[in-house]
Design a protein around this motif. Structure first.
Motif, PDB file in Angstrom:
ATOM      1  N   PHE A 162      22.678 -12.538 -41.014  1.00 54.75           N
ATOM      2  CA  PHE A 162      22.951 -13.579 -41.996  1.00 54.75           C
ATOM      3  C   PHE A 162      24.385 -14.094 -41.880  1.00 54.75           C
ATOM      4  N   ASP A 184      17.536  -9.676 -42.624  1.00 54.82           N
ATOM      5  CA  ASP A 184      18.183 -10.910 -43.090  1.00 54.82           C
ATOM      6  C   ASP A 184      17.301 -12.142 -42.927  1.00 54.82           C
ATOM      7  N   TRP A 192      15.073 -13.351 -45.968  1.00 59.34           N
ATOM      8  CA  TRP A 192      15.632 -13.813 -47.240  1.00 59.34           C
ATOM      9  C   TRP A 192      15.046 -15.156 -47.685  1.00 59.34           C
ATOM     10  N   GLU A 193      14.960 -16.106 -46.770  1.00 60.84           N
ATOM     11  CA  GLU A 193      14.523 -17.436 -47.178  1.00 60.84           C
ATOM     12  C   GLU A 193      13.005 -17.558 -47.325  1.00 60.84           C
ATOM     13  N   ILE A 229      11.089 -14.634 -48.469  1.00 56.92           N
ATOM     14  CA  ILE A 229      10.625 -13.374 -49.056  1.00 56.92           C
ATOM     15  C   ILE A 229       9.577 -13.589 -50.143  1.00 56.92           C
ATOM     16  N   TYR A 236      27.413 -12.206 -48.871  1.00 56.78           N
ATOM     17  CA  TYR A 236      26.161 -11.529 -48.509  1.00 56.78           C
ATOM     18  C   TYR A 236      25.748 -10.551 -49.603  1.00 56.78           C
ATOM     19  N   MET A 292      22.652  -9.988 -52.496  1.00 54.12           N
ATOM     20  CA  MET A 292      21.797  -8.828 -52.232  1.00 54.12           C
ATOM     21  C   MET A 292      20.970  -8.367 -53.442  1.00 54.12           C
ATOM     22  N   ILE A 306      17.694 -10.110 -53.753  1.00 58.91           N
ATOM     23  CA  ILE A 306      16.782  -9.782 -52.651  1.00 58.91           C
ATOM     24  C   ILE A 306      16.148  -8.417 -52.879  1.00 58.91           C
TER      25      ILE A 306
END
Length: 426
Positions: free
Chosen positions: A64, A98, A101-102, A104, A129, A133, A136
């Motif tokens: 990321f 990583d 993330w977009e 998930i 980052y 977190m 996420i």
């Protein structure tokens, strides 16, 4: 149960993450489950089927913070469309985690995550980052930590994460339930009366090779005494993208990582630039030339020979700068060899669990890296060299505890229970 493991690297790549994933994956297959590993494409990988485990390669590099290159979209599509019962991703700060993330919220398969220490938590490059977190982590069904007290689990607790388990690492009963090969010393030209120290780790510059060999250099031996030190480790794979990323971090962050400094050291050394601080190889050469009652062996033993190195050593010495839950301490216990460790990762917890070793005084720097005074380490190494009864007692105790609680057979059944529980909840 159809299980997908996601790991930046996998066999034949060598490292702690790779080893844990391989041991658990292969044992889950033995328990009757269907296991696939999504991982980086490697030129030296000869097969996409290994001991019953399927390997799905993606040509992706980065993370990321540094940026991800390659088949990122293919990997994301695979996660969204593949029909697995559960997905388990190991380690933050790398692309298999990583890149989720977009997307998930589009991954409907139950998800388990092993944070693996958050080694960059104190790195300013990763400030944004880790601000992202918590959101996420809350989208994962379950988290697995290897230590009850460490930066990753403390971070999770601070941010309201409660759906987690603590599982220790371990060592393979298939590898360490073997006889000690009494020809090991002869093969490696080690005298029978030489006290044998061992340290193991990739030559990244952060695994304590320099500290251990410097301490060994300063050992005050009597004329009738002899000691040998084995520095074992591989040179880790580094791509062009990794080199550029690490160089950017050096120049932008004032050299935050010892490992990055080591990378720069190697690059400049190849160009003929010299440094005042000697490398472990240079120190070893000086010892072998000038100290007749000491010997240093630098090796990258095949796995079977490394097992025998553990079993034939008198003391395993661990002075790593940054760790999470070091496998080598479990492997030392499995071999019945006592260990001497600094306070790094959850090494003190492993010492408490196994009863298999001793601790050397150390301290943390401003980046939370572990450092040890060379003379303190040398003194500890020297004192234990003269205390055979304590070494024997710790070695026996460590092996007994390993057999009871820390074989991969025992630990994999705990992974199985967690993964099945997550599936059942869904």
């Amino acid at each position: 149960m159809r299980v997908l493991f996601c790991s930046e690297f996998y066999y034949p790549s060598v490292g702690g993450v790779q080893e844990v994933m391989r041991q658990v994956a292969e044992r889950l297959v033995e328990l009757g489950h269907d296991v696939t590993v999504a991982t980086s494409k490697l030129a030296n990988r000869a097969t996409l089927q290994l001991n019953g485990v399927s390997i799905k390669e993606f040509d992706v590099k980065g993370n990321f913070v540094s940026g991800m290159l390659g088949e990122v979209l293919d990997y994301q599509t695979y996660l969204i469309t593949s029909e697995f019962d559960v997905i388990m991703i190991k380690a933050a700060q790398q692309w298999t985690f990583d890149a989720t993330w977009e997307i998930i919220d589009r991954i409907k398969t139950p998800k388990v995550f092993i944070p693996c220490g958050f080694s960059a938590l104190y790195n300013p490059e990763y400030e944004a980052y880790f601000k992202l977190m918590p959101a996420i982590l809350k989208q994962f069904d379950h988290l697995i930590f290897y230590a009850s007290k460490y930066r990753d689990i403390e971070f999770a607790k601070k941010n309201g994460i409660t759906n987690y388990s603590i599982l220790p690492n371990g060592a393979s009963e298939k590898e360490f339930n073997c006889l000690k090969d009494l020809r090991f010393r002869e093969r490696n030209k080690i005298s029978e009366n030489s006290f044998l120290y061992l340290t193991v780790g990739s030559f990244t510059g952060t695994k304590g090779h320099w500290e251990v060999v410097k301490a060994f250099e300063s050992l005050d031996l009597q004329p009738n005494e002899h000691a040998t030190l084995i520095l074992n480790g591989n040179i880790p794979y580094t791509s062009t993208h990794d080199i550029w990323r690490n160089l950017k971090l050096v120049f932008n962050s004032n050299g935050l990582f010892i490992g990055i400094k080591h990378l720069v050291y190697i690059l400049f050394k190849k160009l003929g630039v010299t440094f005042k601080k000697k490398s472990p190889e240079e120190i070893a050469k000086t010892i072998n030339l000038k100290q007749s009652n000491k010997k240093v062996i630098i090796s990258d033993f095949p796995r079977n020979e490394l097992i025998q190195a553990f079993m034939n050593a008198d003391l395993f010495v661990f002075a790593s700068n940054i760790e999470y839950s070091p496998l080598v301490l479990f492997e030392s216990a499995a071999a019945g060899t006592p260990f001497l460790t600094v306070d790094v990762g959850n090494s003190l917890e492993i010492l408490e669990w196994t009863g298999g070793g001793f601790v050397c005084e150390s301290y943390k720097n401003h980046r939370n890296f572990t450092n040890v005074e060379i003379q303190h380490l040398a003194t500890s190494m020297r004192n234990l060299m003269n205390d055979k009864s304590a070494l024997d007692q710790k070695g026996r105790q460590g092996k007994i505890k390993w057999q009871e609680k820390f074989t991969w057979d025992v630990i994999t059944k705990k992974y199985e229970a967690i993964l099945m529980s997550v599936c059942n909840r869904k």
